[in-house]
Design an enzyme around this catalytic site. Structure first.
Site, PDB file in Angstrom:
ATOM      1  N   ASN A 203       2.786   7.207  -6.255  1.00  0.00           N
ATOM      2  CA  ASN A 203       1.536   6.566  -6.659  1.00  0.00           C
ATOM      3  C   ASN A 203       0.458   7.592  -6.999  1.00  0.00           C
ATOM      4  O   ASN A 203      -0.251   7.464  -7.998  1.00  0.00           O
ATOM      5  CB  ASN A 203       1.028   5.650  -5.540  1.00  0.00           C
ATOM      6  N   GLU A 238       6.464  -0.200   0.975  1.00  0.00           N
ATOM      7  CA  GLU A 238       7.682   0.398   0.425  1.00  0.00           C
ATOM      8  C   GLU A 238       8.877   0.214   1.362  1.00  0.00           C
ATOM      9  O   GLU A 238       9.877   0.920   1.257  1.00  0.00           O
ATOM     10  CB  GLU A 238       7.465   1.886   0.156  1.00  0.00           C
TER      11      GLU A 238
END
Length: 322
Positions: A203, A238
């Site tokens: 990210n 995640e």
């Protein structure tokens, strides 16, 4: 339903009424397979079979509409935020123009001419500025209403079973299934927890869009390995979870190791920069239910093994052997 310890909910009554009526051979076949694999029919499986074979199409349309409305709200919300930012920038520029207009008085025009021009432009600019302020307030009000709507939608979507991003079963579905599995048929049940390694780096380096693509790609690869009643869930962020019914720790660990190796081969391309991410790995914790162990204790035991896998360097399955 008593034989297989199926909860007596309206959905289950409708499902099993259709089953006994034997009007839908595909429903009976899928329900028989679920019972054979799990020694019962989990709440999520029952719900999915109900939606597929029994539910009124209008009811399903309403659920789809809710999902689409949620996606629309997210998109509109972001657009409003962007527009709000542009409006603030425009207002700042208007303020700067006011200062420039004031400086005209120092140039080589007659005072009367300068004041006339200034009054005319300031009047027009003040009107624009007033409109801008009003628009900003409207956007802020709209943003507040959308945030409220999103909260209400989230509350009304408690019966949704799938994660919108990855399209795998969600945390709510996991909570239903793991509770039912331990209550009804715990022996041999194994739990696998999976955490994508260094996901925050994806990210931070490539942006959240690519991070989302990594999540979807990983979920798809894991899903391909889940067969014979084994279910995948997005556990959060995640993290993913897999419930392996009627198995053994050795078998569940072999499944986890196969998935770990499959993830190592994945690559995701960033279309904007043409950079390729080919370093996707994950850490795994695998545990088998033990007598007198409750759901919380099983999850805790699995989570500790996942943490140990990360502590030892990531990209590994714990325990090392069974």
């Amino acid at each position: 339903m008593l034989k297989y310890k199926i909860p007596t909910t309206p959905t289950n009554y409708a499902l099993w009424y259709a089953y006994v009526g034997e009007q839908n051979p595909l429903l009976n076949q899928e329900l028989d397979t679920a019972i054979k694999q799990n020694q019962t029919c989990s709440p999520v499986t029952s719900e999915l079979l109900y939606r597929k074979h029994v539910a009124d199409p209008v009811e399903l349309d309403v659920r789809d509409m809710r999902k689409n409305l949620d996606a629309m709200v997210c998109e509109l919300s972001q657009s409003l935020r962007d527009t709000n930012l542009d409006t603030e920038t425009f207002q700042t520029q208007i303020d700067k123009d006011f200062k420039k207009l004031s400086d005209l008085e120092t140039k080589g025009f007659s005072l009367e001419q300068v004041i006339g021009v200034v009054r005319s432009i300031v009047k027009e600019s003040s009107s624009i500025r007033s409109s801008t302020v009003s628009f900003t307030e409207q956007l802020q009000k709209a943003q507040s209403e959308i945030d409220t709507l999103k909260t209400r939608l989230a509350e009304s979507e408690k019966d949704m079973l799938f994660d919108a991003l990855t399209n795998v079963l969600n945390r709510r579905a996991f909570n239903h299934d793991i509770e039912a599995q331990i209550d009804l048929s715990p022996t041999g049940t194994c739990l696998i927890l999976i955490d994508i390694d260094h996901f925050k780096n994806f990210n931070d380096t490539f942006g959240h869009q690519l991070g989302d693509l990594v999540l979807k790609t990983v979920a798809k690869r894991i899903q391909e390995a889940c067969r014979d009643g084994i279910k995948l869930y997005r556990y959060g962020g995640e993290e993913f979870a897999i419930i392996v019914p009627s198995s053994q720790l050795r078998v569940a660990r072999q499944l986890a190791e196969g998935i770990r190796r499959a993830l190592e081969k994945l690559s995701v391309k960033d279309r904007r920069s043409d950079k390729v991410i080919d370093s996707i790995t994950a850490s795994f914790g695998v545990a088998e239910w033990k007598p007198k162990q409750n759901v919380g204790q099983l999850i805790e035991a699995t989570d500790k093994l996942l943490y140990e896998a990360k502590r030892l360097g990531r990209n590994r399955v714990m325990p090392i052997s069974s």
